[in-house]
Design an enzyme around this catalytic site. Structure first.
Site, PDB file in Angstrom:
ATOM      1  N   ARG A 109     -22.814  16.994  51.299  1.00 31.60           N
ATOM      2  CA  ARG A 109     -23.313  16.825  49.927  1.00 31.60           C
ATOM      3  C   ARG A 109     -24.894  16.528  50.296  1.00 31.60           C
ATOM      4  NH1 ARG A 109     -21.527  15.311  44.652  1.00 31.60           N
ATOM      5  NH2 ARG A 109     -19.635  14.687  45.454  1.00 31.60           N
ATOM      6  N   ILE A 120     -23.453   7.966  52.439  1.00 30.54           N
ATOM      7  CA  ILE A 120     -24.561   8.421  51.615  1.00 30.54           C
ATOM      8  C   ILE A 120     -23.973  10.289  51.402  1.00 30.54           C
ATOM      9  CG2 ILE A 120     -26.504   9.180  50.478  1.00 30.54           C
ATOM     10  CD1 ILE A 120     -27.841   7.944  52.838  1.00 30.54           C
ATOM     11  N   HIS A 121     -22.595   9.163  50.273  1.00 32.23           N
ATOM     12  CA  HIS A 121     -21.442  10.595  49.966  1.00 32.23           C
ATOM     13  C   HIS A 121     -21.468  11.001  48.095  1.00 32.23           C
ATOM     14  CE1 HIS A 121     -18.977   7.948  50.826  1.00 32.23           C
ATOM     15  NE2 HIS A 121     -18.380   8.505  49.625  1.00 32.23           N
ATOM     16  N   ARG A 122     -21.852   9.246  47.195  1.00 28.38           N
ATOM     17  CA  ARG A 122     -21.578   9.278  46.318  1.00 28.38           C
ATOM     18  C   ARG A 122     -22.182   9.981  45.070  1.00 28.38           C
ATOM     19  NH1 ARG A 122     -16.833   8.146  45.335  1.00 28.38           N
ATOM     20  NH2 ARG A 122     -17.787   7.961  43.614  1.00 28.38           N
TER      21      ARG A 122
END
Length: 169
Positions: free
Chosen positions: A162, A127-129
């Site tokens: 992030r 989960i990084h977008r």
């Protein structure tokens, strides 16, 4: 450090991380302005989502590159559909997918965690977008969905910095 003036060519290989840096695209543009040939590794890749910063950088880097090293026939097809077959000064080649080859190489070196067995399938999620992490509502939805999946399968989520920062704050 050598300057662009001293280079015979500039190889541009943009990973998802470096594509966020304006300096990477700037180096390709600067090299093309002073007639230093630009070689784009992983050319022709497209997500077709211009909201992704790296998508714009991919397109622009392809445009200023002299040699386009493509990972797949699909990448070559993307370039052809964008008119590159009409560019006589640009050459493109299918050289294979270095990311795939890297995954195969490191697969041999990796070790399966003890909690992963054939009897217990798992889901690996990253989960990084920015589209997901910049919206607390979207991030919450994704985490809730993964928690629901976890009722039936193990879920492994390596936490991106992030994502970690947003969760902690």
């Amino acid at each position: 450090l050598p300057s662009l003036w001293d280079c015979s060519s500039l190889a541009a290989w943009y990973s998802a991380f470096s594509l966020r840096s304006p300096w990477d695209l700037a180096s390709a543009i600067a090299a093309s302005k002073i007639h230093v040939p630009v070689i784009h590794i992983e050319a022709g890749l497209r997500s077709f989502n211009k909201k992704m910063p790296e998508e714009i950088n991919r397109i622009l880097t392809d445009r200023v590159s002299n040699i386009l090293l493509c990972p797949t026939e699909k990448a070559i097809d993307n370039l052809k559909s964008e008119g590159y077959k009409n560019f006589t000064e640009k050459r493109f080649f299918n050289v294979g997918d270095i990311m795939y080859e890297g995954a195969l190489y490191y697969k041999k070196l990796s070790k399966k965690p003890s909690f992963v067995t054939n009897d217990h399938p798992f889901i690996l999620a990253t989960i990084h977008r920015a589209e997901t992490t910049d919206s607390l509502a979207k991030l919450t939805d994704v985490i809730e969905a993964l928690n629901e999946i976890h009722n039936e399968k193990n879920v492994i989520v390596p936490i991106h910095p992030r994502t970690r920062n947003i969760i902690l704050n």
